[in-house]
Design an enzyme around this catalytic site. Structure first.
Site, PDB file in Angstrom:
ATOM      1  N   SER A   1      43.409  30.503  30.909  1.00 11.55           N
ATOM      2  CA  SER A   1      42.329  31.028  30.071  1.00 11.55           C
ATOM      3  C   SER A   1      42.035  32.451  30.521  1.00 11.55           C
ATOM      4  CB  SER A   1      41.074  30.170  30.249  1.00 11.55           C
ATOM      5  OG  SER A   1      39.931  30.870  29.791  1.00 11.55           O
ATOM      6  N   SER A   2      41.716  33.302  29.571  1.00  9.56           N
ATOM      7  CA  SER A   2      41.337  34.674  29.939  1.00  9.56           C
ATOM      8  C   SER A   2      40.134  34.641  30.867  1.00  9.56           C
ATOM      9  CB  SER A   2      40.998  35.477  28.685  1.00  9.56           C
ATOM     10  OG  SER A   2      42.100  35.460  27.798  1.00  9.56           O
ATOM     11  N   ARG A   3      39.262  33.645  30.683  1.00  6.16           N
ATOM     12  CA  ARG A   3      38.045  33.571  31.494  1.00  6.16           C
ATOM     13  C   ARG A   3      38.312  33.123  32.931  1.00  6.16           C
ATOM     14  NH1 ARG A   3      35.512  32.359  26.198  1.00  6.16           N
ATOM     15  NH2 ARG A   3      33.940  33.964  25.864  1.00  6.16           N
TER      16      ARG A   3
ATOM     17  N   MET B   1      42.149  37.326  21.541  1.00  2.29           N
ATOM     18  CA  MET B   1      41.160  38.320  21.984  1.00  2.29           C
ATOM     19  C   MET B   1      41.706  39.115  23.165  1.00  2.29           C
ATOM     20  SD  MET B   1      37.451  36.716  21.280  1.00  2.29           S
ATOM     21  CE  MET B   1      37.262  35.788  22.789  1.00  2.29           C
TER      22      MET B   1
ATOM     23  N   VAL C   1      48.865  25.301  27.707  1.00  2.00           N
ATOM     24  CA  VAL C   1      49.716  25.766  28.805  1.00  2.00           C
ATOM     25  C   VAL C   1      48.857  25.804  30.073  1.00  2.00           C
ATOM     26  CG1 VAL C   1      51.124  27.673  29.682  1.00  2.00           C
ATOM     27  CG2 VAL C   1      51.156  27.095  27.237  1.00  2.00           C
TER      28      VAL C   1
ATOM     29  N   ASP D   1      48.311  46.046  29.782  1.00  2.00           N
ATOM     30  CA  ASP D   1      48.973  44.852  30.288  1.00  2.00           C
ATOM     31  C   ASP D   1      49.345  43.908  29.132  1.00  2.00           C
ATOM     32  OD1 ASP D   1      49.817  43.241  32.561  1.00  2.00           O
ATOM     33  OD2 ASP D   1      48.267  41.851  31.862  1.00  2.00           O
ATOM     34  N   ASP D   2      48.469  43.812  28.145  1.00  2.00           N
ATOM     35  CA  ASP D   2      48.763  42.957  26.983  1.00  2.00           C
ATOM     36  C   ASP D   2      50.037  43.423  26.282  1.00  2.00           C
ATOM     37  OD1 ASP D   2      46.465  41.553  27.490  1.00  2.00           O
ATOM     38  OD2 ASP D   2      45.306  42.419  25.848  1.00  2.00           O
TER      39      ASP D   2
ATOM     40  N   LYS E   1      44.120  24.081  23.475  1.00  2.91           N
ATOM     41  CA  LYS E   1      43.055  24.177  24.475  1.00  2.91           C
ATOM     42  C   LYS E   1      41.705  24.278  23.773  1.00  2.91           C
ATOM     43  CE  LYS E   1      41.841  27.804  26.980  1.00  2.91           C
ATOM     44  NZ  LYS E   1      40.364  27.821  27.066  1.00  2.91           N
TER      45      LYS E   1
ATOM     46  N   GLN F   1      53.155  42.630  28.181  1.00  2.00           N
ATOM     47  CA  GLN F   1      53.563  41.225  28.075  1.00  2.00           C
ATOM     48  C   GLN F   1      54.229  40.921  26.734  1.00  2.00           C
ATOM     49  OE1 GLN F   1      51.149  38.028  29.664  1.00  2.00           O
ATOM     50  NE2 GLN F   1      49.564  39.524  30.117  1.00  2.00           N
TER      51      GLN F   1
ATOM     52  N   ALA G   1      43.593  40.049  26.833  1.00  4.92           N
ATOM     53  CA  ALA G   1      43.677  39.496  28.194  1.00  4.92           C
ATOM     54  C   ALA G   1      44.718  38.373  28.186  1.00  4.92           C
ATOM     55  CB  ALA G   1      42.313  39.007  28.686  1.00  4.92           C
ATOM     56  N   LEU G   2      45.891  38.732  27.712  1.00  2.00           N
ATOM     57  CA  LEU G   2      46.915  37.741  27.403  1.00  2.00           C
ATOM     58  C   LEU G   2      47.459  37.069  28.660  1.00  2.00           C
ATOM     59  CD1 LEU G   2      48.922  39.617  24.608  1.00  2.00           C
ATOM     60  CD2 LEU G   2      46.953  38.079  24.390  1.00  2.00           C
ATOM     61  N   HIS G   3      47.862  35.816  28.482  1.00  2.00           N
ATOM     62  CA  HIS G   3      48.491  35.051  29.567  1.00  2.00           C
ATOM     63  C   HIS G   3      49.580  34.178  28.935  1.00  2.00           C
ATOM     64  CE1 HIS G   3      46.056  31.857  27.917  1.00  2.00           C
ATOM     65  NE2 HIS G   3      44.944  32.539  28.173  1.00  2.00           N
ATOM     66  N   ARG G   4      50.210  33.338  29.754  1.00  2.00           N
ATOM     67  CA  ARG G   4      51.342  32.560  29.246  1.00  2.00           C
ATOM     68  C   ARG G   4      50.966  31.624  28.095  1.00  2.00           C
ATOM     69  NH1 ARG G   4      53.193  28.987  32.355  1.00  2.00           N
ATOM     70  NH2 ARG G   4      51.827  29.278  34.136  1.00  2.00           N
ATOM     71  N   GLY G   5      49.692  31.244  28.025  1.00  2.00           N
ATOM     72  CA  GLY G   5      49.247  30.411  26.899  1.00  2.00           C
ATOM     73  C   GLY G   5      49.420  31.151  25.579  1.00  2.00           C
ATOM     74  N   HIS G   6      48.966  32.394  25.565  1.00  2.00           N
ATOM     75  CA  HIS G   6      49.134  33.202  24.354  1.00  2.00           C
ATOM     76  C   HIS G   6      50.620  33.388  24.029  1.00  2.00           C
ATOM     77  CE1 HIS G   6      45.131  34.820  25.868  1.00  2.00           C
ATOM     78  NE2 HIS G   6      44.822  34.450  24.657  1.00  2.00           N
TER      79      HIS G   6
END
Ligand code: AMP
Length: 293
Positions: free
Chosen positions: A184-186, A28, A175, A75-76, A148, A79, A30-35
């Site tokens: 988490s994006s949240r 969805m 992660v 930003d997504d 997760k 990345q 709002a990417l982070h290192r988990g994605h």
């Protein structure tokens, strides 16, 4: 970047015709290192990785954070640039659900009403429905999901098995930030202070793990340490449950075999989830992670 279902289908068809294997990572945004870890896992398994970014309205309840959900496409994409992603599928809501939210739903009774399903009764129907649509649109050989969201992973596996989707489902371990907080994006909803408080989720799971290693097998005693760590940190929880990691049914009073400790906790305005598996070494990882595709 592909915005329509037709364009996505055409692209995937061309790639498949040249004999390439496709992987899908549904997100969805709002990417982070988990994605990014999911993308890397997909890349180890297939030739072409597709990332979908779609904030799926169908999986949000009426009082949930659909409108506020973090969105940051620029930003997504930045990345993903470093990762050699073959295509990004970016449909909007009208493209996925023309004329409203559709009628057909994929439901997975038994697995979707427990844990997060108690307070989010339509959430997993929304997830399964959109993932089924994405699988039909992309027709990936492999799709990658994060541990997760353990309940989601179990539900998707069940859907794929029951509905004979030709896709291998791969799970990737959670992660975490250096302090243990599951990315988490949240987490973007949290203040610095709340971010610190939120590490209690991880610490509570670590305490349970340690007690388990010391030989504790009483379900209530293991649950109690998790409750204590969270309440001592001033957090209120929605649920803390010990369940069978495959069926999600409550574990017996004395644990037999691997056990999922799953929790949902309120931190500030965010609802965060995390989990750990006690006795994971006894879990049949081969069955869990598909056929090695
Ligand atoms: P979301 O964008 O939150 O819907 O998540 C998309 C995918 O990323 C899901 O399969 C999640 O389980 C996975 N994911 C989210 N956070 C993490 C994390 N910290 N570690 C591993 N996977 C994650």
């Amino acid at each position: 970047m592909l915005r329509t279902i037709d364009a996505m289908r055409d692209w995937a068809k061309t790639e498949r015709q040249t004999g390439l294997r496709l992987g899908l990572v549904p997100t969805m945004g709002a990417l982070h290192r988990g994605h990014l870890a999911l993308v890397e896992e997909a890349q180890r398994r297939v030739n072409r990785v597709v990332v979908s970014i779609f904030v799926n309205p169908l999986q949000f309840g009426p009082a949930e954070d659909l409108a506020q959900y973090p969105r940051n496409l620029e930003d997504d994409l930045r990345q993903l640039q470093g990762l050699n992603v073959a295509a990004v599928f970016l449909p909007d809501s009208d493209e996925m659900y023309p004329g409203g939210l559709g009628v057909t739903r994929v439901t997975i009774p038994g697995l979707s009403e427990v844990l997060c399903g108690v307070t989010r009764p339509t959430h997993f129907n929304g997830v399964a429905t959109v993932v089924a649509k994405l699988f039909h649109i992309v027709e990936p050989n492999v799709a990658v999901f994060g541990e997760k969201d353990w309940q989601q992973l179990v539900i998707i596996r069940r859907m794929v098995y029951d509905l004979n989707f030709r896709v291998s489902i791969v799970g990737v371990p959670t992660v975490r930030a250096e302090n243990g907080l599951a990315l988490s994006s949240r987490n973007r909803y949290l203040t610095q202070e709340e971010l610190k408080k939120a590490t209690a989720l991880y610490h509570s799971l670590q305490e349970a793990r340690q007690l388990y290693r010391q030989g504790e097998r009483r379900r209530d005693a293991l649950r109690r340490v998790v409750v204590d760590v969270l309440t001592n940190a001033g957090l209120s929880y929605e649920y803390i449950e010990l369940v069978n990691p495959l069926t999600l049914q409550p574990s017996p009073e004395y644990l037999q075999g691997p056990t999922l400790v799953a929790l949902a906790v309120h931190v500030g305005s965010a609802r965060l989830i995390d989990n750990a598996i006690l006795g994971r070494e006894q879990l049949d990882e081969a069955a869990l992670h598909g056929n090695g595709d």
